[in-house]
Design a protein around this motif. Structure first.
Motif, mmCIF file in Angstrom:
data_model
loop_
_atom_site.group_PDB
_atom_site.id
_atom_site.type_symbol
_atom_site.label_atom_id
_atom_site.label_comp_id
_atom_site.label_asym_id
_atom_site.label_seq_id
_atom_site.Cartn_x
_atom_site.Cartn_y
_atom_site.Cartn_z
ATOM 1 N N GLU A 1 88.389 140.988 -16.009
ATOM 2 C CA GLU A 1 87.908 140.144 -14.928
ATOM 3 C C GLU A 1 88.685 138.827 -14.836
ATOM 4 N N GLY A 2 89.089 138.304 -16.002
ATOM 5 C CA GLY A 2 89.891 137.080 -15.986
ATOM 6 C C GLY A 2 91.275 137.317 -15.398
ATOM 7 N N LEU A 3 91.904 138.418 -15.820
ATOM 8 C CA LEU A 3 93.226 138.733 -15.279
ATOM 9 C C LEU A 3 93.149 139.066 -13.793
ATOM 10 N N THR B 1 88.863 129.292 -12.436
ATOM 11 C CA THR B 1 87.599 129.898 -12.876
ATOM 12 C C THR B 1 87.725 130.658 -14.196
ATOM 13 N N PRO B 2 88.759 131.498 -14.409
ATOM 14 C CA PRO B 2 88.820 132.217 -15.697
ATOM 15 C C PRO B 2 89.190 131.346 -16.883
ATOM 16 N N LEU B 3 89.546 130.089 -16.670
ATOM 17 C CA LEU B 3 90.009 129.250 -17.770
ATOM 18 C C LEU B 3 88.870 128.630 -18.560
ATOM 19 N N ALA C 1 95.143 137.319 -10.708
ATOM 20 C CA ALA C 1 95.901 138.099 -9.734
ATOM 21 C C ALA C 1 95.495 137.729 -8.307
ATOM 22 N N VAL C 2 94.190 137.541 -8.077
ATOM 23 C CA VAL C 2 93.727 137.140 -6.741
ATOM 24 C C VAL C 2 94.272 135.751 -6.392
ATOM 25 N N ALA C 3 94.230 134.831 -7.367
ATOM 26 C CA ALA C 3 94.758 133.495 -7.119
ATOM 27 C C ALA C 3 96.256 133.536 -6.796
ATOM 28 N N THR C 4 96.992 134.390 -7.500
ATOM 29 C CA THR C 4 98.426 134.513 -7.230
ATOM 30 C C THR C 4 98.682 135.061 -5.837
ATOM 31 N N ALA C 5 97.875 136.037 -5.412
ATOM 32 C CA ALA C 5 98.025 136.580 -4.064
ATOM 33 C C ALA C 5 97.767 135.503 -3.010
ATOM 34 N N LEU D 1 102.065 130.373 -30.222
ATOM 35 C CA LEU D 1 103.493 130.616 -30.234
ATOM 36 C C LEU D 1 104.031 130.554 -31.660
ATOM 37 N N PRO D 2 105.225 131.109 -31.899
ATOM 38 C CA PRO D 2 105.791 131.073 -33.265
ATOM 39 C C PRO D 2 105.909 129.637 -33.773
ATOM 40 N N GLY D 3 105.452 129.434 -35.002
ATOM 41 C CA GLY D 3 105.488 128.123 -35.619
ATOM 42 C C GLY D 3 104.224 127.311 -35.429
ATOM 43 N N GLU D 4 103.312 127.760 -34.574
ATOM 44 C CA GLU D 4 102.060 127.040 -34.337
ATOM 45 C C GLU D 4 100.939 127.661 -35.161
ATOM 46 N N TRP D 5 100.027 126.816 -35.648
ATOM 47 C CA TRP D 5 98.872 127.295 -36.381
ATOM 48 C C TRP D 5 97.778 127.773 -35.434
ATOM 49 N N TYR D 6 97.767 127.162 -34.235
ATOM 50 C CA TYR D 6 96.781 127.570 -33.232
ATOM 51 C C TYR D 6 97.352 127.226 -31.852
ATOM 52 N N SER D 7 96.774 127.812 -30.835
ATOM 53 C CA SER D 7 97.268 127.604 -29.477
ATOM 54 C C SER D 7 96.941 126.194 -28.996
ATOM 55 N N ALA D 8 97.756 125.684 -28.065
ATOM 56 C CA ALA D 8 97.541 124.332 -27.553
ATOM 57 C C ALA D 8 96.217 124.221 -26.805
ATOM 58 N N GLU D 9 95.808 125.261 -26.082
ATOM 59 C CA GLU D 9 94.540 125.285 -25.358
ATOM 60 C C GLU D 9 93.728 126.491 -25.827
ATOM 61 N N ARG D 10 92.457 126.244 -25.983
ATOM 62 C CA ARG D 10 91.607 127.357 -26.420
ATOM 63 C C ARG D 10 91.246 128.221 -25.214
ATOM 64 N N PRO D 11 91.604 129.502 -25.229
ATOM 65 C CA PRO D 11 91.295 130.344 -24.067
ATOM 66 C C PRO D 11 89.799 130.632 -23.972
ATOM 67 N N ALA D 12 89.330 130.741 -22.738
ATOM 68 C CA ALA D 12 87.934 131.118 -22.533
ATOM 69 C C ALA D 12 87.734 132.579 -22.930
ATOM 70 N N ALA D 13 86.486 132.946 -23.120
ATOM 71 C CA ALA D 13 86.187 134.304 -23.578
ATOM 72 C C ALA D 13 86.659 135.351 -22.578
ATOM 73 N N GLN D 14 86.593 135.029 -21.299
ATOM 74 C CA GLN D 14 86.945 136.018 -20.279
ATOM 75 C C GLN D 14 88.410 135.937 -19.850
ATOM 76 N N PHE D 15 89.185 135.041 -20.437
ATOM 77 C CA PHE D 15 90.522 134.806 -19.909
ATOM 78 C C PHE D 15 91.397 136.051 -20.010
ATOM 79 N N PHE D 16 91.409 136.707 -21.180
ATOM 80 C CA PHE D 16 92.264 137.879 -21.357
ATOM 81 C C PHE D 16 91.545 139.179 -21.033
ATOM 82 N N ARG D 17 90.334 139.099 -20.547
ATOM 83 C CA ARG D 17 89.628 140.305 -20.147
ATOM 84 C C ARG D 17 90.040 140.719 -18.742
#
Length: 417
Positions: free
Chosen positions: A55-57, A94-96, A61-65, A37-53
């Motif tokens: 399959e992660g999204l 799982t994607p986290l 979406a399945v979890a939200t459904a 986020l603006p003003g941060e040097w790095y994110s609070a949590e490190r995203p997994a490799a597949q999180f923004f891919r």
């Protein structure tokens, strides 16, 4: 009087809606903590490799459904709905690439446990919290069996918040049950008190009638030889008094023998308004004996002196009524006007008394607060019981344009000479 107000947000939004909101909030937190986020040097949590891919999204979406389906099902079938929410928490984790089910992914399930504990039997609430804890423990067990690291301390915190959610829901549920029991007991007591007062009034009526009969019989005995026309009039008075009293007894005594009212009591007062201390001159009790619609003007004068103007309007041809009907009509007006003074927050009200061929109708209208919540008074419960014993009807509720309306219809089955 009773006025239904808009409920607080907690009551207007159904439990399923709160569950969906909790899932949405948790999902937003999950994404925000994995973005710089603006003003941060790095994110609070490190995203997994597949999180923004994709399959992660797709997993999110399945979890939200699943969470949406669980929220929709929560009111009708709580335990299957909880199972869907727990499945959503596992699929959404799982994607986290984390070693435990984080609180944001489990928040919706905790909200579901809370509402299940409130509105369902205790056994169902216990089953819900144990199922949620089993899923948390099972997730860690699977990771251990697969040789993956776990975060037992973080998962313990999530389990603790789940137990707290169940405890809070169980406490709220027990408080509601206790409040309902107290309301039912108070309503039953109000009906009992009203029946006792009716019984006392019947006693007074019978005693008065017997006194009249004794006096008229004595007068007839003394003049039957010298003035038979006066004896005939006295006998007519005896007949009239006897028929009138017998009519009232037949209408009411049968119902009074029943120990239970057999009706669903309804609390009938609005939330407290102005302090009634200034109304003490009006609130002083009036003696019970002989009260009837003829005393409404006196009641209006006392209320007006207390600060609330009462306009009385008479319709139809005023005529004598059976004593129990006359007294009951007065009691309805008295109770409704009392509630206007105590709870309406207005300076005036209107009383209408309509004499019809087969009934007498009384109506009390005010333009006071129309948005008060249901209160804890039970005056109209007793009035409803009294009117019901006379085969009449009583309605009380908010007016469409604001204010409150009380109406009672009392059938007059026999005219009084």
């Amino acid at each position: 009087m009773q006025v239904t107000s808009p409920s607080p947000l907690l009551r207007r939004l159904p439990p399923g809606g709160w569950v969906v909101l909790a899932w949405g909030a948790g999902l937003a937190i999950t994404f925000l903590t994995r973005l710089r986020l603006p003003g941060e040097w790095y994110s609070a949590e490190r995203p997994a490799a597949q999180f923004f891919r994709p399959e992660g999204l797709a997993g999110m979406a399945v979890a939200t459904a699943l969470a949406l389906a669980g929220g929709a099902l929560l009111r009708r079938r709580p335990l299957p709905a909880l199972a869907l929410l727990l499945a959503a928490s596992v699929v959404g984790t799982t994607p986290l690439g984390v070693a435990e089910i984080p609180l944001p992914q489990f928040l919706a399930a905790e909200i579901a446990v809370f509402f299940i504990a409130i509105g369902r039997p205790r056994a169902t609430g216990v089953a819900a919290v144990l199922t949620a804890l089993a899923v948390l423990g099972g997730y860690l067990a699977v990771r251990v069996l697969c040789g993956w690291p776990i975060a037992a301390s973080s998962e313990t915190a999530v389990a603790l918040t789940t137990v707290i959610a169940w405890l809070l829901g169980n406490s709220v549920g027990e408080s509601r049950e206790h409040a309902e029991e107290l309301r039912a007991r108070a309503a039953a007591q109000a009906v009992t008190d009203e029946r006792l007062r009716i019984a006392r009034e019947l006693h007074d009526m019978v005693a008065h009638t017997i006194g009249v009969i004794a006096l008229q019989a004595g007068a007839a005995r003394r003049v039957i030889d010298t003035r038979p026309e006066r004896a005939r009039d006295a006998l007519g008075e005896i007949e009239t008094a006897g028929r009138q009293t017998l009519s009232g007894l037949r209408r009411m005594l049968g119902a009074l023998r029943s120990p239970e009212p057999g009706r669903s009591p309804r609390p009938a007062l609005r939330e407290p308004g102005p302090d009634p201390a200034s109304m003490e001159p009006f609130l002083e009790p009036i003696p019970d004996a002989g009260l009837g619609l003829a005393d409404v003007e006196r009641l209006a004068a006392r209320t007006t002196d207390a600060g609330v103007r009462v306009d009385v309007h008479w319709r139809g041809e005023r005529r004598p009524l059976p004593p129990e009907i006359d007294t009951s009509a007065y009691r309805v007006v008295q109770e409704a006007v009392t509630n206007v003074v105590r709870h309406a927050g207005t300076t005036s009200c209107r009383v209408s008394i309509d004499y019809r061929d087969d009934e007498v109708r009384v109506e009390v209208l005010d333009d006071g607060r129309g948005g008060g919540r249901v209160g804890a008074g039970y005056g109209l419960v007793g009035m409803r019981e009294r009117v019901g014993l006379l085969r009449g009807s009583l309605s009380a509720g908010p007016r469409p344009g604001g204010g409150f309306r009380v109406e009672a219809r009392l059938p007059v089955s026999a005219a009084v000479p």
